[in-house]
Motif scaffolding. Structure first.
Motif, PDB file in Angstrom:
ATOM      1  N   ALA A  16       4.306 -11.186 -11.948  1.00  0.00           N
ATOM      2  CA  ALA A  16       4.906 -10.620 -10.533  1.00  0.00           C
ATOM      3  C   ALA A  16       5.181  -9.368 -10.510  1.00  0.00           C
ATOM      4  O   ALA A  16       5.019  -9.006  -9.199  1.00  0.00           O
ATOM      5  CB  ALA A  16       6.343 -11.528 -10.961  1.00  0.00           C
ATOM      6  N   GLY A  17       5.341  -8.775 -11.497  1.00  0.00           N
ATOM      7  CA  GLY A  17       5.395  -7.059 -11.170  1.00  0.00           C
ATOM      8  C   GLY A  17       4.393  -6.465 -10.323  1.00  0.00           C
ATOM      9  O   GLY A  17       4.222  -5.634  -9.584  1.00  0.00           O
ATOM     10  N   ASN A  18       2.889  -7.001 -10.776  1.00  0.00           N
ATOM     11  CA  ASN A  18       1.690  -6.415  -9.946  1.00  0.00           C
ATOM     12  C   ASN A  18       1.761  -6.706  -8.867  1.00  0.00           C
ATOM     13  O   ASN A  18       1.123  -6.122  -7.948  1.00  0.00           O
ATOM     14  CB  ASN A  18       0.534  -7.101 -10.881  1.00  0.00           C
ATOM     15  CG  ASN A  18       0.378  -6.278 -12.260  1.00  0.00           C
ATOM     16  OD1 ASN A  18       0.827  -5.333 -12.353  1.00  0.00           O
ATOM     17  ND2 ASN A  18      -0.340  -6.976 -12.992  1.00  0.00           N
ATOM     18  N   VAL A  19       2.338  -7.939  -8.120  1.00  0.00           N
ATOM     19  CA  VAL A  19       2.225  -8.475  -6.984  1.00  0.00           C
ATOM     20  C   VAL A  19       3.118  -7.386  -6.183  1.00  0.00           C
ATOM     21  O   VAL A  19       2.803  -6.781  -5.037  1.00  0.00           O
ATOM     22  CB  VAL A  19       2.697  -9.848  -6.671  1.00  0.00           C
ATOM     23  CG1 VAL A  19       2.930 -10.206  -5.397  1.00  0.00           C
ATOM     24  CG2 VAL A  19       1.846 -10.796  -7.429  1.00  0.00           C
ATOM     25  N   GLY A  20       4.396  -7.144  -6.557  1.00  0.00           N
ATOM     26  CA  GLY A  20       5.060  -6.137  -6.067  1.00  0.00           C
ATOM     27  C   GLY A  20       4.540  -4.834  -6.001  1.00  0.00           C
ATOM     28  O   GLY A  20       4.703  -4.213  -4.948  1.00  0.00           O
ATOM     29  N   ALA A  21       4.011  -4.448  -7.005  1.00  0.00           N
ATOM     30  CA  ALA A  21       3.220  -3.204  -6.721  1.00  0.00           C
ATOM     31  C   ALA A  21       2.257  -3.256  -5.819  1.00  0.00           C
ATOM     32  O   ALA A  21       2.032  -1.959  -5.438  1.00  0.00           O
ATOM     33  CB  ALA A  21       2.787  -2.894  -8.317  1.00  0.00           C
ATOM     34  N   VAL A  22       1.309  -4.145  -5.670  1.00  0.00           N
ATOM     35  CA  VAL A  22       0.284  -4.242  -4.701  1.00  0.00           C
ATOM     36  C   VAL A  22       0.892  -3.990  -3.125  1.00  0.00           C
ATOM     37  O   VAL A  22       0.286  -3.293  -2.479  1.00  0.00           O
ATOM     38  CB  VAL A  22      -0.399  -5.573  -5.029  1.00  0.00           C
ATOM     39  CG1 VAL A  22      -1.567  -5.873  -3.634  1.00  0.00           C
ATOM     40  CG2 VAL A  22      -1.434  -5.443  -6.088  1.00  0.00           C
ATOM     41  N   ALA A  23       2.118  -4.815  -3.009  1.00  0.00           N
ATOM     42  CA  ALA A  23       2.781  -4.558  -1.871  1.00  0.00           C
ATOM     43  C   ALA A  23       3.088  -3.077  -1.449  1.00  0.00           C
ATOM     44  O   ALA A  23       2.874  -2.794  -0.405  1.00  0.00           O
ATOM     45  CB  ALA A  23       4.016  -5.548  -1.721  1.00  0.00           C
ATOM     46  N   ARG A  24       3.631  -2.520  -2.442  1.00  0.00           N
ATOM     47  CA  ARG A  24       4.113  -1.061  -2.208  1.00  0.00           C
ATOM     48  C   ARG A  24       2.705  -0.286  -1.972  1.00  0.00           C
ATOM     49  O   ARG A  24       2.682   0.494  -0.920  1.00  0.00           O
ATOM     50  CB  ARG A  24       4.711  -0.803  -3.357  1.00  0.00           C
ATOM     51  CG  ARG A  24       5.090   0.628  -3.525  1.00  0.00           C
ATOM     52  CD  ARG A  24       5.602   1.090  -4.959  1.00  0.00           C
ATOM     53  NE  ARG A  24       6.229   2.760  -4.618  1.00  0.00           N
ATOM     54  CZ  ARG A  24       6.828   3.255  -5.761  1.00  0.00           C
ATOM     55  NH1 ARG A  24       6.960   2.857  -6.850  1.00  0.00           N
ATOM     56  NH2 ARG A  24       7.311   4.611  -5.460  1.00  0.00           N
ATOM     57  N   ALA A  25       1.532  -0.514  -2.703  1.00  0.00           N
ATOM     58  CA  ALA A  25       0.344   0.129  -2.366  1.00  0.00           C
ATOM     59  C   ALA A  25      -0.112  -0.240  -0.944  1.00  0.00           C
ATOM     60  O   ALA A  25      -0.564   0.821  -0.196  1.00  0.00           O
ATOM     61  CB  ALA A  25      -0.698  -0.170  -3.435  1.00  0.00           C
ATOM     62  N   MET A  26       0.038  -1.409  -0.762  1.00  0.00           N
ATOM     63  CA  MET A  26      -0.457  -1.708   0.684  1.00  0.00           C
ATOM     64  C   MET A  26       0.439  -0.784   1.901  1.00  0.00           C
ATOM     65  O   MET A  26      -0.169  -0.487   2.812  1.00  0.00           O
ATOM     66  CB  MET A  26      -0.368  -3.158   1.087  1.00  0.00           C
ATOM     67  CG  MET A  26      -1.642  -3.970   0.217  1.00  0.00           C
ATOM     68  SD  MET A  26      -1.234  -5.589   0.212  1.00  0.00           S
ATOM     69  CE  MET A  26      -0.940  -6.128   2.002  1.00  0.00           C
ATOM     70  N   LYS A  27       1.505  -0.963   1.543  1.00  0.00           N
ATOM     71  CA  LYS A  27       2.487  -0.344   2.808  1.00  0.00           C
ATOM     72  C   LYS A  27       2.322   0.985   2.699  1.00  0.00           C
ATOM     73  O   LYS A  27       2.385   1.690   3.869  1.00  0.00           O
ATOM     74  CB  LYS A  27       4.070  -0.926   2.134  1.00  0.00           C
ATOM     75  CG  LYS A  27       4.853  -0.554   3.501  1.00  0.00           C
ATOM     76  CD  LYS A  27       6.196  -0.836   3.520  1.00  0.00           C
ATOM     77  CE  LYS A  27       7.171  -0.379   4.492  1.00  0.00           C
ATOM     78  NZ  LYS A  27       8.623  -1.070   4.503  1.00  0.00           N
ATOM     79  N   VAL A  28       2.233   1.863   1.529  1.00  0.00           N
ATOM     80  CA  VAL A  28       1.765   3.264   1.670  1.00  0.00           C
ATOM     81  C   VAL A  28       0.672   3.363   2.619  1.00  0.00           C
ATOM     82  O   VAL A  28       0.706   4.662   3.246  1.00  0.00           O
ATOM     83  CB  VAL A  28       1.713   3.857   0.171  1.00  0.00           C
ATOM     84  CG1 VAL A  28       1.159   5.176   0.221  1.00  0.00           C
ATOM     85  CG2 VAL A  28       3.170   3.801  -0.312  1.00  0.00           C
ATOM     86  N   MET A  29      -0.091   2.635   2.549  1.00  0.00           N
ATOM     87  CA  MET A  29      -1.554   2.826   3.332  1.00  0.00           C
ATOM     88  C   MET A  29      -1.311   2.464   4.539  1.00  0.00           C
ATOM     89  O   MET A  29      -2.220   2.352   5.606  1.00  0.00           O
ATOM     90  CB  MET A  29      -2.748   2.295   2.726  1.00  0.00           C
ATOM     91  CG  MET A  29      -3.012   3.302   1.278  1.00  0.00           C
ATOM     92  SD  MET A  29      -3.438   4.984   1.886  1.00  0.00           S
ATOM     93  CE  MET A  29      -1.852   5.774   1.090  1.00  0.00           C
ATOM     94  N   GLY A  30      -0.162   1.670   4.990  1.00  0.00           N
ATOM     95  CA  GLY A  30      -0.195   0.925   6.435  1.00  0.00           C
ATOM     96  C   GLY A  30      -0.786  -0.416   6.716  1.00  0.00           C
ATOM     97  O   GLY A  30      -0.766  -0.816   7.564  1.00  0.00           O
ATOM     98  N   ARG A  53       9.468  -4.134  -8.222  1.00  0.00           N
ATOM     99  CA  ARG A  53       8.020  -3.345  -8.144  1.00  0.00           C
ATOM    100  C   ARG A  53       7.628  -2.788  -6.749  1.00  0.00           C
ATOM    101  O   ARG A  53       6.851  -1.766  -6.652  1.00  0.00           O
ATOM    102  CB  ARG A  53       7.141  -3.934  -8.973  1.00  0.00           C
ATOM    103  CG  ARG A  53       7.257  -4.057 -10.502  1.00  0.00           C
ATOM    104  CD  ARG A  53       7.170  -2.808 -11.296  1.00  0.00           C
ATOM    105  NE  ARG A  53       5.813  -2.017 -11.088  1.00  0.00           N
ATOM    106  CZ  ARG A  53       4.574  -2.494 -11.789  1.00  0.00           C
ATOM    107  NH1 ARG A  53       4.896  -3.749 -12.677  1.00  0.00           N
ATOM    108  NH2 ARG A  53       3.532  -2.034 -11.668  1.00  0.00           N
ATOM    109  N   ALA A  54       8.228  -3.574  -5.790  1.00  0.00           N
ATOM    110  CA  ALA A  54       7.794  -3.374  -4.656  1.00  0.00           C
ATOM    111  C   ALA A  54       8.563  -2.029  -3.862  1.00  0.00           C
ATOM    112  O   ALA A  54       7.962  -1.609  -3.050  1.00  0.00           O
ATOM    113  CB  ALA A  54       8.029  -4.547  -3.560  1.00  0.00           C
ATOM    114  N   SER A  55       9.475  -1.890  -4.535  1.00  0.00           N
ATOM    115  CA  SER A  55      10.212  -0.692  -4.259  1.00  0.00           C
ATOM    116  C   SER A  55      10.408  -0.218  -2.600  1.00  0.00           C
ATOM    117  O   SER A  55       9.694   0.772  -2.329  1.00  0.00           O
ATOM    118  CB  SER A  55       9.455   0.606  -4.868  1.00  0.00           C
ATOM    119  OG  SER A  55      10.130   1.599  -4.939  1.00  0.00           O
ATOM    120  N   GLY A  56      11.013  -1.114  -2.012  1.00  0.00           N
ATOM    121  CA  GLY A  56      11.069  -0.687  -0.555  1.00  0.00           C
ATOM    122  C   GLY A  56      10.016  -1.460   0.333  1.00  0.00           C
ATOM    123  O   GLY A  56       9.977  -1.508   1.616  1.00  0.00           O
ATOM    124  N   ALA A  57       8.902  -2.146  -0.118  1.00  0.00           N
ATOM    125  CA  ALA A  57       7.949  -2.902   0.545  1.00  0.00           C
ATOM    126  C   ALA A  57       8.189  -4.425   0.485  1.00  0.00           C
ATOM    127  O   ALA A  57       7.312  -5.100   0.498  1.00  0.00           O
ATOM    128  CB  ALA A  57       6.474  -2.380   0.030  1.00  0.00           C
TER     129      ALA A  57
END
Length: 269
Positions: A16-30, A53-57
């Motif tokens: 689950a943490g990886n899913v949140g981290a992926v969402a964060r990576a995506m949002k950073v790039m728009g 892990r999404a940290s705002g995303a």
């Protein structure tokens, strides 16, 4: 050329943490179009670890979808990019993300692959790009890679190329974003809603046509289901290069029906 829609597809993600981290990576790039295929946790998008892990995303998580099949995830997508650590012996060409995105947006792929035609260049002006990532432990299956137009391999240390899935998403999203920006796309640009009649069929429509052809080829005795070898993956690659339109798929499915009808008619004589 109109800018493509972009979708990130995670297949059988287990953490689950990886899913949140992926969402964060995506949002950073728009980017914000995320689809999960058969994740380990059906409620993964709402799990605490994912949200932390999404940290705002969390808005990306809120928009994301979980689906049961890859066909559902690829609906509306016309250009499929697998991600692999090492090149496959068979299947689509393997390229670095940066090299492939440059070719794709410059519309140089037909000439590169020896398949250039005016129709190719018209169809490549309308893109809907899906970036596919496999499970953390096993990566993508060969079957899923064979469906794609290209296998993206991130250049890494040859003695240690293991990347966390969120890190891989971040790197590929960055290269894709930079390629779009070079074509006036800014960050996370999306294509206009209207899709012209000459646009290529999406991956789900192409998959359904190939399934129909497989049935027809078995019916006429051309394909032995007990020893299929690589006939269907080779046909997949052929049609990936051809980029048929929806109307052309109707013709191909009509041919498959005629093959099946001819077999039935011969049996009834």
């Amino acid at each position: 050329m109109p800018l493509p829609r972009t979708r990130f597809v995670l297949i059988e993600t287990s953490h689950a943490g990886n899913v949140g981290a992926v969402a964060r990576a995506m949002k950073v790039m728009g980017f914000d179009d995320l689809v999960l295929v058969r994740p380990r946790w059906p409620d993964v998008l709402g799990r605490a670890e994912a949200r932390e892990r999404a940290s705002g995303a969390t808005d990306v998580l809120a928009r994301a979808r979980c689906v049961a099949t890859l066909d559902e995830a690829l609906e509306g997508m016309t250009h499929l990019c697998a991600t692999v650590m090492t090149p496959r012996d068979f299947g689509p060409p393997t390229r670095s993300p940066r090299a492939h995105f440059k070719l794709l947006l410059n519309q140089e792929l037909p000439a590169l692959d020896g398949q250039a035609s005016e129709a190719d260049f018209v169809q490549k002006s309308e893109l809907a790009v899906a970036l596919l990532f496999g499970s953390e432990r096993y990566g993508m299956t060969n079957e899923d890679v064979y469906r794609c137009h290209v296998a993206l391999s991130i250049p890494t240390n040859p003695t240690y190329g293991s990347l966390n899935i969120a890190a891989a998403v971040q790197l590929i999203a960055y290269d894709w974003c930079q390629a779009l920006a070079a074509h006036g796309g800014g960050w996370g640009a999306q294509a206009p809603a209207g899709v012209p009649d000459h646009a290529p069929a999406d991956a789900a429509q192409l998959g359904a046509m190939l399934a129909h052809w497989q049935q027809a080829l078995v019916a006429v005795g051309f394909l032995d289901p007990a020893a299929p070898k690589k006939l269907m993956p080779r046909l997949q690659q052929l049609f990936n290069r051809a980029q048929p339109s929806v109307e052309e798929l109707h013709i191909l499915r009509g041919i498959a029906r005629a093959m099946q009808d001819a077999v039935v008619g011969g049996r009834n004589r």
